[in-house]
Write an enzyme that holds these catalytic residues in place. Structure first.
Site, short mmCIF file in Angstrom:
data_model
loop_
_atom_site.label_atom_id
_atom_site.label_comp_id
_atom_site.label_asym_id
_atom_site.label_seq_id
_atom_site.Cartn_x
_atom_site.Cartn_y
_atom_site.Cartn_z
N GLU A 45 0.88 -1.45 0.26
CA GLU A 45 0.03 -0.50 0.23
C GLU A 45 1.21 1.54 -0.25
O GLU A 45 0.72 2.20 -0.69
CB GLU A 45 -0.74 -0.06 1.62
N TYR A 128 -6.23 6.49 4.56
CA TYR A 128 -6.67 5.21 3.46
C TYR A 128 -5.45 4.37 3.62
O TYR A 128 -5.86 2.64 3.65
CB TYR A 128 -5.94 5.71 1.63
N ASP A 146 -9.47 4.89 -2.82
CA ASP A 146 -8.06 5.46 -3.53
C ASP A 146 -9.24 5.56 -4.58
O ASP A 146 -10.12 5.69 -5.25
CB ASP A 146 -7.56 3.77 -3.81
N CYS A 198 -14.17 -0.20 -14.34
CA CYS A 198 -13.97 0.88 -14.52
C CYS A 198 -12.78 1.57 -14.75
O CYS A 198 -13.04 2.75 -13.82
CB CYS A 198 -15.14 0.87 -12.94
N CYS A 205 -18.04 -1.58 -19.77
CA CYS A 205 -19.53 -1.59 -18.71
C CYS A 205 -20.19 -2.96 -19.13
O CYS A 205 -20.98 -3.58 -18.20
CB CYS A 205 -20.32 -0.12 -18.54
N CYS A 208 -19.81 -5.02 -16.02
CA CYS A 208 -19.34 -5.29 -14.90
C CYS A 208 -20.81 -5.52 -13.78
O CYS A 208 -21.75 -5.49 -14.54
CB CYS A 208 -19.86 -3.50 -15.32
N CYS A 214 -25.61 0.98 -11.47
CA CYS A 214 -24.89 1.79 -11.80
C CYS A 214 -26.17 3.22 -12.70
O CYS A 214 -26.72 3.02 -13.84
CB CYS A 214 -24.21 1.82 -12.77
#
Length: 348
Positions: A45, A128, A146, A198, A205, A208, A214
């Site tokens: 991270e 975060y 993020d 995405c 899409c 997804c 959405c």
């Protein structure tokens, strides 16, 4: 109120499509009882902040091979860690990495705190990173946001408030979707969704798992989101770098102050960076200017370095820096802008 059905849809997708990453315990292994190493989660991270996965992978693998535990990293020499970090950028991360590792080793017995609050108290660990390590390493239902998650949330909710102003509302949206069950897998699933489906441009899409829910898909606004405030034009700063080589092949280098840009890194002695840099040669020599200038872009400005080179005799002492024997000099240990200067000087 947590949206359990939507989280379940995403987890089902993640179980089939999770990315294979060197710091990750995949959903199948996790379901079998294997748990992530908090050290590896934390290290990844920190490295991934403002850096892409492909760029991070070789650094992560090199670090964990050389320093397999947080105690090993805590015991490392500062110069060795800074050299291993060279080229990854944002060098304050490397300094904080060492500070954090040493606190974990000395104050926590080499074990990362298993709470969001405990993680947040560590040096260099912000909201975060604390949330990501809490969720991924310890399965705490922390909200992890993020750039990928911001993009997903903006599109799912058709949120047109521009970033960075939209961060608080997007974080609230992400929190409402974070489940109590499998929060570590869910955090990685949302990031994977943003990274692979995405995407910023041309989102897939049709693949997804959240397309049916959405709002941006319904409105046809996916390509517009997330909105971003106009960026300020970056100023240009100028500087002078002095590349001196002794007749026996040794190079004159200096370690930069711990604070500031490229803090703690080896580099070529030089002037300040600004509008009108003043000459500051580190040793008496017949300096020659090469035609090419080293150019590099930092977060807040563009840098243009004029390069001076010189060959100096054995008995000439510098007023700044130290000569490093050619056998000990590794250009790869230099930060990117300094390596650019070396490549240009060597070619010129």
């Amino acid at each position: 109120m947590r949206d359990a059905p939507r989280a379940a849809e995403l987890l089902e997708w993640y179980d089939r499509h999770a990315r294979d990453l060197p710091w990750r315990i995949g959903p199948r292994a996790r379901a079998a009882g294997l748990r992530p190493d908090p050290y590896r989660v934390w290290l990844s991270e920190i490295m991934l902040q403002q850096t892409t996965v492909p760029a991070v992978k070789p650094y992560f693998e090199a670090f964990t091979a050389r320093w397999p535990t947080v105690v090993d990293l805590a015991a490392a020499e500062d110069a060795d860690v800074m050299a291993a970090w060279a080229g990854l950028g944002y060098y304050a991360r490397a300094r904080n990495l060492l500070k954090c590792a040493r606190v974990v080793a000395e104050e926590h017995g080499g074990v990362f705190p298993a709470s969001h609050e405990g993680l947040l108290a560590l040096p260099g660990v912000g909201p975060y990173t604390a949330g990501a390590v809490a969720a991924i390493a310890f399965d705490i239902p922390a909200t992890v946001v993020d750039g990928n998650v911001e993009r997903v949330m903006a599109r799912v909710h058709d949120e047109h408030t521009p970033l960075p102003q939209a961060k608080p509302v997007l974080t609230e949206m992400a929190a409402a979707l974070t489940p109590d069950a499998r929060p570590g897998d869910y955090a990685q699933a949302v990031m994977d969704l943003g990274a692979t489906i995405c995407t910023p441009r041309n989102p897939a899409c049709g693949l997804c798992p959240w397309r049916g829910a959405c709002a941006a898909w319904e409105a046809g606004t996916m390509a517009e989101l997330p909105k971003k405030a106009p960026k300020k034009r970056k100023p240009v700063r100028h500087g002078i770098a002095y590349l001196a080589r002794r007749v026996d092949g040794a190079w004159l280098l200096e370690r930069r102050p711990d604070k500031g840009l490229l803090g703690g890194m080896l580099g070529w002695p030089g002037s300040d960076w600004g509008d009108d840099p003043q000459e500051a040669p580190p040793i008496r020599a017949e300096w020659k200017t090469i035609e090419a200038e080293a150019r590099h872009t930092f977060t807040h400005f563009h840098l243009r370095l004029t390069l001076r080179t010189a060959l100096v005799p054995m008995d000439r002492a510098p007023c700044r820096g130290d000569f490093i024997e050619s056998s000990d000099f590794r250009p790869g240990d230099l930060p990117t802008v300094m390596r650019k200067a070396f490549d240009l000087a060597r070619g010129g």
